[in-house]
Design a protein around this motif. Structure first.
Motif, short mmCIF file in Angstrom:
data_model
loop_
_atom_site.label_atom_id
_atom_site.label_comp_id
_atom_site.label_asym_id
_atom_site.label_seq_id
_atom_site.Cartn_x
_atom_site.Cartn_y
_atom_site.Cartn_z
N ASP A 48 0.82 -1.39 0.03
CA ASP A 48 -0.17 0.00 0.02
C ASP A 48 0.87 1.31 0.10
O ASP A 48 0.30 2.52 0.23
CB ASP A 48 -0.93 -0.07 1.06
CG ASP A 48 -0.20 -0.07 2.56
OD1 ASP A 48 1.15 0.06 2.62
OD2 ASP A 48 -1.07 0.12 3.51
N GLY A 49 2.20 1.29 -0.16
CA GLY A 49 2.96 2.17 -0.25
C GLY A 49 3.54 2.80 0.98
O GLY A 49 4.37 3.76 1.24
N ARG A 58 5.23 9.31 -8.77
CA ARG A 58 3.88 9.85 -8.30
C ARG A 58 3.65 9.09 -7.05
O ARG A 58 3.12 9.86 -5.90
CB ARG A 58 2.70 9.72 -9.51
CG ARG A 58 1.52 10.14 -9.05
CD ARG A 58 0.37 9.98 -9.82
NE ARG A 58 0.38 8.45 -10.44
CZ ARG A 58 -0.29 7.62 -9.74
NH1 ARG A 58 -0.75 8.06 -8.60
NH2 ARG A 58 -0.15 6.30 -10.09
N ASN A 59 3.67 7.73 -7.01
CA ASN A 59 3.16 7.23 -5.72
C ASN A 59 4.05 7.61 -4.48
O ASN A 59 3.47 7.84 -3.43
CB ASN A 59 3.37 5.66 -6.03
CG ASN A 59 2.03 5.30 -6.96
OD1 ASN A 59 1.17 5.82 -6.87
ND2 ASN A 59 2.51 4.29 -7.65
N THR A 60 5.43 7.85 -4.71
CA THR A 60 6.27 8.42 -3.57
C THR A 60 6.06 9.85 -3.25
O THR A 60 5.48 10.16 -2.14
CB THR A 60 7.76 8.36 -4.08
OG1 THR A 60 8.05 7.01 -4.38
CG2 THR A 60 8.71 8.70 -2.91
N GLN A 119 2.68 11.07 -3.48
CA GLN A 119 1.71 11.17 -2.84
C GLN A 119 1.46 10.11 -1.99
O GLN A 119 0.35 9.65 -1.69
CB GLN A 119 0.57 10.74 -4.03
CG GLN A 119 0.24 11.82 -5.21
CD GLN A 119 -0.68 11.60 -6.14
OE1 GLN A 119 -0.90 10.62 -6.80
NE2 GLN A 119 -1.47 12.60 -6.42
N ILE A 120 2.31 9.84 -1.05
CA ILE A 120 2.14 8.93 0.06
C ILE A 120 1.06 9.48 1.04
O ILE A 120 1.07 10.51 1.30
CB ILE A 120 3.47 8.60 0.66
CG1 ILE A 120 3.96 9.61 1.42
CG2 ILE A 120 4.65 7.96 -0.14
CD1 ILE A 120 5.14 9.64 2.47
N THR A 146 5.64 11.43 -13.38
CA THR A 146 4.10 11.12 -13.73
C THR A 146 3.45 11.23 -15.11
O THR A 146 3.85 12.34 -15.69
CB THR A 146 3.17 11.82 -12.52
OG1 THR A 146 1.89 11.10 -12.90
CG2 THR A 146 3.20 13.15 -12.71
N GLY A 177 9.94 5.76 -6.73
CA GLY A 177 9.88 4.52 -6.29
C GLY A 177 10.51 3.71 -7.28
O GLY A 177 11.42 3.76 -8.03
N ILE A 182 6.58 -3.01 -2.66
CA ILE A 182 7.07 -2.49 -3.77
C ILE A 182 8.61 -2.86 -3.65
O ILE A 182 9.31 -2.22 -2.77
CB ILE A 182 6.96 -0.92 -3.56
CG1 ILE A 182 5.43 -0.55 -3.50
CG2 ILE A 182 7.62 -0.26 -4.88
CD1 ILE A 182 4.99 0.87 -3.35
#
Length: 187
Positions: free
Chosen positions: A20-21, A69-71, A73-74, A91, A128, A155
């Protein structure tokens, strides 16, 4: 020429975050925190630097941060997490970001190559895994905080298809907390 440095915490089984990051399983207390942060204070989020009285401390290693982007938007993340650095988010999606966060949507390798050609301190790749896999041909150095924990899934440090790439260990530091800080560079 500046280097692209992948500086990240990783588990014994090679994960930089849970599925889930999140990274709650990492060791956040112990002698490694002070030891590593003393050298790499420029990698602390701006709000933590301010809380520690380091807001005016010069950046010693990095002046630029690159993240996926995932990093960026944690959960609980900040709109401008590293305001003391030049910030880039890779992104393909439109994001609402402040003026000091620049988006890279295409030709990521080309953009990183042009950043490396600029004058300045090194470029910190903070995550990430997918982005690290894509940028592996341009990664010059790995700074790995290896935590004594196994996630089992999550991840990965490098995600996606990558060619075999050899690195040489150039430094190792062991802490009582069980965390190992390893430095690898391209030979």
């Amino acid at each position: 020429m500046r280097k692209l440095v992948y500086y990240v915490a990783v588990t014994l089984d090679g994960y930089i975050a849970a599925e889930d990051g999140t990274f709650d399983g990492f060791v956040f207390e112990g002698d490694h925190m002070e030891g590593i942060n003393a050298v790499y204070a420029d990698t602390l989020p701006t709000q933590f630097r301010e809380a520690l009285g380091l807001q005016d401390a010069p950046n010693r290693n990095f002046d630029t941060v690159l993240m996926g982007r995932n990093t960026y938007q944690i959960p609980g993340g900040l709109a401008s997490p590293y305001a003391h650095l030049r910030q880039f988010v890779v992104t393909s999606q439109a994001l609402d970001t402040p003026d000091d966060v620049e988006l890279i949507g295409e030709d990521v390798l080309g953009r990183v190559r042009s950043l490396k050609a600029e004058d300045g301190l090194d470029i910190w790749l903070c995550g990430g895994g997918k982005l690290a896999g894509e940028l592996l041909p341009e990664i010059d150095k790995l700074l790995l905080k290896i935590h004594p924990v196994v996630f089992g899934r999550g991840i990965p440090l490098f995600d996606g298809k990558a060619d075999i790439t050899k690195f040489q260990r150039t430094a190792a530091q062991l802490f009582e907390s069980g965390v190992s800080f390893m430095t690898y560079e391209r030979p």
